[in-house]
Scaffold this motif. Structure first.
Motif, PDB file in Angstrom:
ATOM      1  N   SER A   3      -7.447  12.554   2.821  1.00 33.02           N
ATOM      2  CA  SER A   3      -7.876  11.500   1.915  1.00 33.02           C
ATOM      3  C   SER A   3      -8.254  12.113   0.571  1.00 33.02           C
ATOM      4  O   SER A   3      -8.604  13.279   0.463  1.00 33.02           O
ATOM      5  CB  SER A   3      -9.049  10.721   2.500  1.00 33.02           C
ATOM      6  OG  SER A   3     -10.167  11.572   2.666  1.00 33.02           O
ATOM      7  N   PHE A   4      -8.165  11.295  -0.454  1.00 30.17           N
ATOM      8  CA  PHE A   4      -8.329  11.740  -1.835  1.00 30.17           C
ATOM      9  C   PHE A   4      -9.454  10.934  -2.454  1.00 30.17           C
ATOM     10  O   PHE A   4      -9.633   9.750  -2.150  1.00 30.17           O
ATOM     11  CB  PHE A   4      -6.998  11.505  -2.564  1.00 30.17           C
ATOM     12  CG  PHE A   4      -7.052  11.693  -4.047  1.00 30.17           C
ATOM     13  CD1 PHE A   4      -7.195  12.943  -4.602  1.00 30.17           C
ATOM     14  CD2 PHE A   4      -6.912  10.598  -4.901  1.00 30.17           C
ATOM     15  CE1 PHE A   4      -7.214  13.125  -5.980  1.00 30.17           C
ATOM     16  CE2 PHE A   4      -6.932  10.765  -6.271  1.00 30.17           C
ATOM     17  CZ  PHE A   4      -7.079  12.035  -6.815  1.00 30.17           C
ATOM     18  N   ALA A   5     -10.221  11.572  -3.335  1.00 29.35           N
ATOM     19  CA  ALA A   5     -11.319  10.881  -4.006  1.00 29.35           C
ATOM     20  C   ALA A   5     -10.749  10.012  -5.121  1.00 29.35           C
ATOM     21  O   ALA A   5     -10.494  10.494  -6.234  1.00 29.35           O
ATOM     22  CB  ALA A   5     -12.319  11.882  -4.561  1.00 29.35           C
ATOM     23  N   LEU A   6     -10.513   8.748  -4.828  1.00 27.85           N
ATOM     24  CA  LEU A   6      -9.899   7.853  -5.797  1.00 27.85           C
ATOM     25  C   LEU A   6     -10.810   7.654  -7.013  1.00 27.85           C
ATOM     26  O   LEU A   6     -11.965   7.245  -6.859  1.00 27.85           O
ATOM     27  CB  LEU A   6      -9.619   6.491  -5.166  1.00 27.85           C
ATOM     28  CG  LEU A   6      -8.587   6.431  -4.040  1.00 27.85           C
ATOM     29  CD1 LEU A   6      -8.482   5.009  -3.511  1.00 27.85           C
ATOM     30  CD2 LEU A   6      -7.229   6.925  -4.502  1.00 27.85           C
ATOM     31  N   ILE A  19     -13.711  -4.188  -2.838  1.00 26.13           N
ATOM     32  CA  ILE A  19     -12.810  -3.196  -3.410  1.00 26.13           C
ATOM     33  C   ILE A  19     -11.529  -3.909  -3.832  1.00 26.13           C
ATOM     34  O   ILE A  19     -10.915  -4.615  -3.038  1.00 26.13           O
ATOM     35  CB  ILE A  19     -12.489  -2.068  -2.409  1.00 26.13           C
ATOM     36  CG1 ILE A  19     -13.775  -1.326  -2.019  1.00 26.13           C
ATOM     37  CG2 ILE A  19     -11.477  -1.089  -3.006  1.00 26.13           C
ATOM     38  CD1 ILE A  19     -13.579  -0.251  -0.971  1.00 26.13           C
ATOM     39  N   ALA A  20     -11.135  -3.742  -5.101  1.00 24.50           N
ATOM     40  CA  ALA A  20      -9.958  -4.408  -5.658  1.00 24.50           C
ATOM     41  C   ALA A  20      -8.881  -3.368  -5.938  1.00 24.50           C
ATOM     42  O   ALA A  20      -9.107  -2.429  -6.714  1.00 24.50           O
ATOM     43  CB  ALA A  20     -10.320  -5.160  -6.933  1.00 24.50           C
ATOM     44  N   VAL A  21      -7.715  -3.539  -5.321  1.00 25.08           N
ATOM     45  CA  VAL A  21      -6.625  -2.560  -5.394  1.00 25.08           C
ATOM     46  C   VAL A  21      -5.503  -3.115  -6.269  1.00 25.08           C
ATOM     47  O   VAL A  21      -5.046  -4.249  -6.065  1.00 25.08           O
ATOM     48  CB  VAL A  21      -6.090  -2.231  -3.989  1.00 25.08           C
ATOM     49  CG1 VAL A  21      -5.072  -1.094  -4.068  1.00 25.08           C
ATOM     50  CG2 VAL A  21      -7.230  -1.861  -3.037  1.00 25.08           C
ATOM     51  N   ASP A  71      -7.235   6.385   1.731  1.00 26.00           N
ATOM     52  CA  ASP A  71      -7.998   6.705   0.528  1.00 26.00           C
ATOM     53  C   ASP A  71      -9.040   5.626   0.223  1.00 26.00           C
ATOM     54  O   ASP A  71     -10.160   5.933  -0.212  1.00 26.00           O
ATOM     55  CB  ASP A  71      -7.056   6.853  -0.669  1.00 26.00           C
ATOM     56  CG  ASP A  71      -6.209   8.126  -0.622  1.00 26.00           C
ATOM     57  OD1 ASP A  71      -6.573   9.058   0.120  1.00 26.00           O
ATOM     58  OD2 ASP A  71      -5.189   8.168  -1.330  1.00 26.00           O
ATOM     59  N   VAL A  72      -8.687   4.367   0.436  1.00 27.60           N
ATOM     60  CA  VAL A  72      -9.626   3.273   0.190  1.00 27.60           C
ATOM     61  C   VAL A  72     -10.791   3.343   1.171  1.00 27.60           C
ATOM     62  O   VAL A  72     -11.959   3.152   0.788  1.00 27.60           O
ATOM     63  CB  VAL A  72      -8.910   1.911   0.270  1.00 27.60           C
ATOM     64  CG1 VAL A  72      -9.909   0.764   0.314  1.00 27.60           C
ATOM     65  CG2 VAL A  72      -7.966   1.738  -0.917  1.00 27.60           C
ATOM     66  N   ALA A  76     -14.806   3.817   0.346  1.00 31.85           N
ATOM     67  CA  ALA A  76     -15.910   3.027   0.897  1.00 31.85           C
ATOM     68  C   ALA A  76     -16.948   3.924   1.566  1.00 31.85           C
ATOM     69  O   ALA A  76     -18.164   3.699   1.426  1.00 31.85           O
ATOM     70  CB  ALA A  76     -15.369   2.004   1.889  1.00 31.85           C
ATOM     71  N   ASP A  77     -16.484   4.948   2.270  1.00 30.63           N
ATOM     72  CA  ASP A  77     -17.419   5.887   2.902  1.00 30.63           C
ATOM     73  C   ASP A  77     -18.265   6.595   1.862  1.00 30.63           C
ATOM     74  O   ASP A  77     -19.484   6.746   2.019  1.00 30.63           O
ATOM     75  CB  ASP A  77     -16.645   6.912   3.727  1.00 30.63           C
ATOM     76  CG  ASP A  77     -16.007   6.329   4.977  1.00 30.63           C
ATOM     77  OD1 ASP A  77     -16.412   5.224   5.394  1.00 30.63           O
ATOM     78  OD2 ASP A  77     -15.093   6.987   5.533  1.00 30.63           O
TER      79      ASP A  77
END
Length: 262
Positions: A3-6, A19-21, A71-72, A76-77
């Motif tokens: 996972s990547f830090a968005l 969360i809006a994608v 990633d999302v 959230a985490d």
């Protein structure tokens, strides 16, 4: 792929986390036209850039909806959000539905704005050619935006949308994302979900309109709703921002699940 830090922006102090994608043709700036008029006392919004876009334009990745979903969840985490609602525009709705597939217990409500169904999008050969070459041909991006907004928008707006798209997206990532959102079918992973799910579509959008939602979204989600915006096409954030905000936030407000603070 880990996972990547968005990269993201946070707005509001409300108890309901959202969360809006963004979609295929833009980064998180796609939501810019609605940000000033959101209910920031009721909601706290996180608006990220997916890999290959915006501040994550140079991020290495597989550029798939499943990777985006991971990633999302990781975002959230990091925010400490145990439960949250999701908004996804177009391709972003594919990512949001993937989040629902992997973490259904964490999702309060789901909103798709002109959403790509969880079955993908079956593009005829000539349309596939138009889309698949849009990574290198700006005129293809312009044609896609024009067609999906009913052919009635000003030329200057179309030009601006294309210029933004080229600026905020990496061409390789842009092309790779297409294979995922258009060709992957995971509707069996979400079919029967009882998470309330709203599809907001534009009447001027010939590709992802009400008829397609009735064949997909409304069949697969047990608590599905459909709202059609008569003056909008595929880009409701730009075309009818106030109507979009009203439809989405009224739906989110109907949660009735307590504060959701976490």
């Amino acid at each position: 792929m880990a996972s990547f830090a968005l990269p993201h922006v946070l707005l509001g102090d409300g108890p309901h986390k959202v969360i809006a994608v963004h979609g295929w043709l833009a980064d998180r700036s796609a939501y810019a036209p609605v940000l000033a008029d959101l209910d920031l006392a009721s909601f706290r919004y996180a608006v990220p850039d997916l890999r290959g876009y915006g501040e994550a334009k140079d991020a290495v990745g597989a550029y798939t909806a499943s990777e985006g979903a991971a990633d999302v969840v990781a975002l959230a985490d990091r925010l400490g959000w145990d439960r949250f609602s999701l908004i996804g525009h177009s391709m972003g709705a594919s990512v949001a539905q993937r989040v629902l597939a992997i973490a259904p217990h964490r999702i309060r409500r789901l909103v798709g704005v002109s959403p790509v169904p969880a079955s993908g999008l079956d593009l005829p050969p000539e349309q596939w050619e138009l889309f698949s070459e849009a990574d290198r041909l700006p005129e293809n991006r312009r044609a896609i935006i024009d067609i999906t907004t009913g052919g009635v928008r000003p030329a200057a707006w179309l030009d601006r949308m294309v210029a933004r798209s080229l600026e905020v997206s990496d061409a390789k990532a842009f092309r790779t994302w297409l294979d995922s959102w258009a060709r992957e079918d995971f509707h069996d992973r979400i079919e029967g979900s009882t998470v309330p799910a709203l599809a907001v579509v534009g009447a001027l959008d010939p590709a992802l309109g009400a008829d397609l939602m009735r064949r997909t979204w409304l069949r697969w989600y047990a608590r599905a709703e459909l709202t059609e915006l008569p003056a909008s096409g595929h880009y409701a954030m730009d075309e009818t921002p106030l109507a979009l905000i009203r439809a989405v936030e009224d739906f989110l407000r109907a949660d009735g699940g307590g504060s959701g603070a976490s």
